[in-house]
Design a protein around this motif. Structure first.
Motif, short mmCIF file in Angstrom:
data_model
loop_
_atom_site.label_atom_id
_atom_site.label_comp_id
_atom_site.label_asym_id
_atom_site.label_seq_id
_atom_site.Cartn_x
_atom_site.Cartn_y
_atom_site.Cartn_z
N UNK A 84 -50.55 39.24 -12.25
CA UNK A 84 -50.52 39.68 -13.64
C UNK A 84 -49.59 38.77 -14.45
N UNK A 85 -49.99 38.51 -15.68
CA UNK A 85 -49.10 37.75 -16.56
C UNK A 85 -48.07 38.71 -17.14
N UNK A 86 -47.02 38.18 -17.70
CA UNK A 86 -46.01 39.02 -18.33
C UNK A 86 -46.64 39.89 -19.43
N UNK A 87 -47.55 39.32 -20.18
CA UNK A 87 -48.19 40.04 -21.28
C UNK A 87 -49.02 41.20 -20.75
N UNK A 88 -49.81 40.91 -19.69
CA UNK A 88 -50.64 41.98 -19.11
C UNK A 88 -49.75 43.11 -18.60
N UNK A 89 -48.66 42.73 -17.95
CA UNK A 89 -47.76 43.74 -17.41
C UNK A 89 -47.15 44.59 -18.53
N UNK A 90 -46.73 43.90 -19.59
CA UNK A 90 -46.14 44.62 -20.73
C UNK A 90 -47.10 45.65 -21.30
N UNK A 91 -48.37 45.26 -21.39
CA UNK A 91 -49.38 46.16 -21.94
C UNK A 91 -49.48 47.44 -21.07
N UNK A 92 -49.49 47.22 -19.76
CA UNK A 92 -49.60 48.38 -18.85
C UNK A 92 -48.36 49.26 -18.99
N UNK A 113 -46.28 38.01 -4.30
CA UNK A 113 -46.58 37.06 -3.24
C UNK A 113 -45.71 35.83 -3.48
N UNK A 114 -44.94 35.40 -2.48
CA UNK A 114 -44.05 34.26 -2.68
C UNK A 114 -44.83 33.03 -3.17
N UNK A 115 -46.13 33.01 -2.95
CA UNK A 115 -46.93 31.87 -3.36
C UNK A 115 -47.42 31.94 -4.80
N UNK A 116 -47.19 33.04 -5.49
CA UNK A 116 -47.74 33.16 -6.86
C UNK A 116 -46.65 33.43 -7.90
N UNK A 117 -45.41 33.14 -7.54
CA UNK A 117 -44.34 33.43 -8.51
C UNK A 117 -43.62 32.16 -8.98
N UNK A 118 -42.94 32.28 -10.10
CA UNK A 118 -42.06 31.21 -10.58
C UNK A 118 -40.86 31.92 -11.21
N UNK A 119 -39.82 31.16 -11.50
CA UNK A 119 -38.67 31.80 -12.14
C UNK A 119 -39.09 32.37 -13.49
N UNK A 120 -40.03 31.67 -14.15
CA UNK A 120 -40.54 32.12 -15.45
C UNK A 120 -41.26 33.47 -15.34
N UNK A 121 -42.18 33.51 -14.39
CA UNK A 121 -42.95 34.77 -14.30
C UNK A 121 -42.04 35.93 -13.90
#
Lengths: 397, 599
Positions: A84-92, A113-121
């Motif tokens: 999920x993007x930050x925006x999608x999460x915020x909406x939920x 998942x350690x493979x789908x994250x960044x410090x930004x996300x």
């Protein structure tokens, strides 16, 4: 103490051992988020209890106020919620806040998942209100990650926890797996030590389960995978429990360990038999004594919600006896079964009913009884289901 | 009286007795072909029909117009067809003047047939030999041999034998004519003091016990005050009649006839088979000979699977004895099984039937223990104890002698199996008493065997080792002193009384070892290691161990798993229903019968 569970049924790639509902069509996520928000509205409307307010002695329809569901823990599971993007999460989250009375100190967990994250996300998630992350690290040995068909690398596993700390998280869980066919005692000890050095607040350590319906189970059937024998599985379990305890993690369930005060509120909510609402395909909820589960397929679930219906596939109403059984086995496998509370709720003096077994269990160091609470020991967790079975036998006799 | 004929049919299981009986009923018009839909009318208990054996006796009266133009009344008295019920057979034979000896044209004479036949000859019955199933294609090659066997056996001529097929109806008229011509009419004086034989009784929930009798002297009428000589019970009769397809009230029965009486009799035990019925006011001088108290020969514990069901089981056993007076039961307790009953049976088949009836007709979930015989124990204080439960055997030091029942067994077999049977009987501590050839390829072997060795699985072994060709009949012979010891089974050091057995000392080691291995197979792994030991007194003669479960726990149990997990546990629990707990060990019910499945 009530909870919310939201199931995000998407993965970049499905792992062969996983039996949770998840699909790889990540292009459908946006549409999913919309539907999920609509489901939240429908479900909450079906639940809130109208309370008639009396204005000037005249009962008024307009004067009806709704008492929303109260929640202390929220859990985004999957699948891979970190798709999920930050925006999608915020909406939920904002939809949730509109329809559920959420405690300001609630625990907000998100599986990543350690493979789908960044410090930004992760920073975005933190900003949206997530205060606990759970990483599916599983192992620090490449052959084991390969066996599990995980998408992340060892480096990504090593980076996940420091990245989360950098993004402001102070409550972090890591999942670890054992009894993996390529695993040795040495590789398990290596993974444990590596993880301990990363200082997560909470560790879930699972023995590999060959779930029917998974590709792994099919491989087992064809003889392509040879599981460890029971003896070795037990030995690894012992190493896990022993090592984590030594490192300052307290075991509070079969597979869950936490630093003091960092137990997962959402887990305990399940095991203590509290109510929880569930959203998303295949999710299970429990309200009062009724359990419901949603349609497993994304399209069916979506169609139901689009039609303005509750997307549940079925429900079961728990009988008194079933409630007693669930109460007992869930408490036994977690932080202990309090006999007096059990007796108050179900009218059964379990301590007396278990008399033929209790002394044998205590003598064999499977259980302890302190202040009227039966708790499993290391030795007891190993045979938890045997003990649960005896307790159920006593309850249903 | 000249027109009465009382007869029975002697035949081995499957040689066609029931089919022949049905055909006789049909030919005499007692029952129409349409009523024959459920064939084998005499066996009305479903268990009897399934097992192809007759447990309870029946009689049926037929009217037959013979070729001489006269009308005859034929009473066919059915006999039970199993070795456990030989006393009942002897009593029903004594109610007859003649018997049809039915032999399968393809099988030849069997042990059971011979022993019943000899019993009939001893009692002076007229024997009419019938070779049945002559329609079978294979009969062509076997029939001459079978005829010769029968001729040798009863010393008849070839033309005396009736060739028949009950299935197709061949020879049925001939049989009926032979019954009329050859079997003598009954004798007796209808005016003499009443003398009637009880050959069977059944319990009817509405009328109480219905007593089946054969009147030898005098006349019995409704309202008569009668007395059972051996049980010394007196009753006023309600109803007197004969058995057709249903009971037909005739109000009286005279010398020579067969029929039933009722008299508000509550307990089957008051009407013992073989007892004599006479008038209370004008009794006959002596009872009919041959009365015997039927005593159980095989014993086993029957326990409710759930101890809370003890009272239900008591009630079920009580009801069962209403129509099976041969069962005995007394409460007993076992450390392993709790409260239950020690039950006595006529034999192994009888035991199985009782167990099945308890489960099927009375819905009892039961645990049964290994069957054993009744031992006679002489103590060092010169007392005599009868022990029918191995765990009740006194300490070795208090015993001066243990005696066990022996039987005389008659086994008829094709000669090729002599060696196999000799070996089997020797293993069971048998001694051969004699052998005689019935024909070039069939032999009659007589053995003396301890009954305790036969109650295990002797009959099954005999059948399987001879491909079903050998047949067995036996009679209790006497009690003999044996070098017997009690073998106890200990689980984690605790003796399990329900697994104790009495065995011969020389066989004890081997037996103990096999039993331990069998128990290891049958007792599932548990949370604790289980040590299995077989011991004689304080001496352990064999041991095995069952390793503990090392790990049994489902790793994950979150919101979506709870319901599934609960159902899984409930299912596992249901599968463990019949476990009994001894100390910390749980024992499945099959384990209590482990001895029966040892090779």
């Amino acid at each position: 103490m009530n909870g919310l569970y939201l199931h995000v049924p998407f993965c970049e790639k499905k792992c062969t051992y996983c039996d949770f509902y998840s699909i790889e069509s990540t292009g459908l996520i946006d549409r999913f988020v919309q539907t999920l928000c609509k489901e939240i509205e429908i479900r909450c409307a079906s639940l809130t209890v109208p309370r008639t307010e009396n204005t000037n002695g005249i009962p008024s329809q307009i004067g009806k106020t709704l008492v929303p569901f109260h929640a202390n823990t929220i859990f985004f599971g999957g699948g891979t919620p970190s798709l999920l993007s930050g925006t999608q999460l915020e909406k939920i989250i904002s939809t949730l806040k509109d329809h559920v009375d959420i405690d300001p100190n609630a625990e907000w967990t998100m599986e990543c998942n350690p493979g789908t994250i960044s410090e930004k996300s992760l920073s975005d998630y933190r900003a949206a209100g997530i205060n606990r992350v759970s990483f599916g690290i599983q192992s620090f040995a490449q052959p084991e990650l390969d066996f599990l068909t995980r998408i992340h690398s060892i480096q990504e596993a090593l980076d996940a926890i420091p990245t989360a700390r950098a993004a402001g998280f102070t409550n972090i869980n890591a999942d670890l797996m054992f009894a993996l066919p390529p695993q040795t005692v040495a590789s398990l000890e290596h993974s444990l030590q590596t993880l301990i050095d990363l200082q997560p607040d909470h560790i879930s350590a699972y023995s590999l389960v060959y779930e029917p319906g998974t590709p792994l189970h099919a491989q087992l059937g064809k003889g392509l995978v040879v599981p460890h024998n029971e003896e070795f599985d037990a030995e690894m379990y012992h190493i896990v429990m022993h090592t984590l305890q030594q490192a300052g993690y307290e075991q509070y369930e079969v597979s869950n360990f936490a630093r003091p005060g960092k137990q997962c509120a959402h887990n305990l909510m399940y095991w203590h038999g509290h109510d929880y609402l569930a959203f998303g395909p295949s999710a299970h909820g429990l309200v009062n004594t009724e359990r419901y589960w949603n349609h497993r397929s994304l399209s069916t679930w979506q169609a139901k919600v689009d039609a303005g219906e509750l997307p549940q596939a079925n429900t079961e109403n728990l009988s008194h006896n079933e409630q007693a059984i669930e109460y007992a086995f869930l408490h036994v496998r977690s932080d202990g079964l309090p006999f007096s509370t059990f007796q108050q709720r179900f009218g059964l003096d379990l301590q007396t009913m278990l008399q033929p077994h209790l002394q044998h269990w205590i003598d064999a160091d499977f259980v302890t009884i302190n202040n009227g609470v039966l708790r499993l020991t290391f030795e007891g967790y190993r045979v938890c289901d045997e003990i649960s079975l005896k307790i159920i036998q006593s309850i249903t006799k | 009286m000249q027109h009465f004929r009382n007869f029975c049919i002697i035949a081995h299981i499957d040689h066609g007795k029931s089919t022949l009986a049905d055909r006789l009923l049909e030919t005499t018009g007692t029952v129409t072909a349409r009523e024959m839909t459920n064939n084998q009318i005499l066996d009305d208990n479903p268990l009897e029909q399934e097992r192809g054996i007759t447990i309870k006796l029946h009689a049926i009266q037929m009217a037959y117009k013979a070729q001489d133009g006269e009308q005859y009344t034929l009473n066919l008295i059915d006999t039970p067809g199993h070795v456990d019920f030989s006393y009942e057979v002897s009593r029903s034979l004594s109610a007859c003047e003649g018997a049809l000896l039915v032999v399968d044209a393809t099988q030849g004479v069997e042990a059971q047939t011979i022993s019943n036949l000899f019993m009939a000859i001893e009692q002076g019955l007229e024997i009419i030999p019938v070779i049945n199933k002559i329609d079978l294609p294979s009969a062509v090659t076997t029939i001459d041999n079978v005829k010769r066997q029968v001729m040798d056996l009863i010393g008849c001529k070839e033309e005396d034998m009736i060739l028949a097929s009950a299935k197709t109806g061949i020879g049925i008229e001939e049989i009926l004519e032979a019954v009329v011509k050859k079997i003598p009419p009954p004798t007796g004086d209808p005016e003499a003091p009443l003398r009637a034989l009880i050959y069977d009784s059944i319990f009817d929930p509405y009328r109480g016990v219905i007593v089946n009798i054969r009147v030898f002297e005098g006349t019995i009428k409704e309202k008569d005050k009668i007395r059972f000589i051996n049980t010394e019970q007196e009753y006023e009769l309600d109803e007197v009649g004969v058995m057709g397809m249903q009971r037909v009230r005739t109000k009286s029965l005279s010398a020579g006839n067969v029929g039933y009486i009722t008299a508000a009799i509550r307990k089957l035990q008051d009407t013992k088979v073989g007892d004599t019925v006479t008038h209370a006011a004008r009794p006959c001088e002596r009872a009919i000979e041959g009365f015997r108290e039927v005593k159980p020969m095989v014993f086993s514990g029957i326990y409710p699977a759930d101890s809370d069901d003890f009272e239900d089981l008591r009630e079920a056993l009580g009801k069962l004895t209403l129509n099976d007076a041969a069962i005995t039961f007394e409460p007993e307790t076992s450390n392993a099984l709790g409260f239950g009953f020690r039950c006595g049976f006529l034999g192994l088949l009888h035991m199985e039937i009782v167990q099945e009836r308890l489960e099927r007709e009375f819905n009892q979930v039961i645990v049964t223990t290994v069957p054993n015989v009744r031992y006679k124990v002489l103590t060092t204080k010169d007392e005599v104890l009868w022990v029918d439960n191995p765990s009740q055997l006194p300490n070795l030091s208090a015993i001066s002698e243990i005696q066990e029942p022996f039987i005389k067994a008659q086994i008829i077999t094709p000669t090729e199996y002599i060696g196999t049977i000799m070996k089997l009987c020797m293993e069971r501590r048998g001694t051969m008493l004699g052998q005689s050839y019935l024909s070039a390829d069939r032999v009659d072997l007589t053995f003396e065997l301890p009954l305790g060795e036969v109650v295990f699985d002797f009959y099954d072994k005999l059948k399987s080792n001879t491909r079903g060709y050998a047949s067995l009949d036996y009679d209790l012979a006497d009690y003999q002193t044996g070098d017997l010891v009690r073998m106890d089974i200990l689980l984690n050091g605790e003796p399990v009384d329900a697994l104790s057995s009495i065995v011969h000392r020389q066989k004890a080691h081997d037996w103990g070892k096999k039993l331990c291995i069998k128990l290891k197979e049958l007792i599932p792994r548990q949370m604790f290691e289980i040590a299995i030991q077989a011991s004689i007194g304080a001496k352990v003669v064999a041991r095995e161990s069952i390793s503990a479960i090392r790990k049994n726990v489902i790793a994950k149990c979150y919101g979506g798993d709870i319901s599934r997990k609960r159902k899984l546990l409930e299912k596992q629990k249901a599968g463990k229903k019949r476990m009994k707990q001894v100390g910390r060990v749980e024992i499945p019910q099959e384990a209590f019968l482990a001895v029966l499945s040892i090779d």
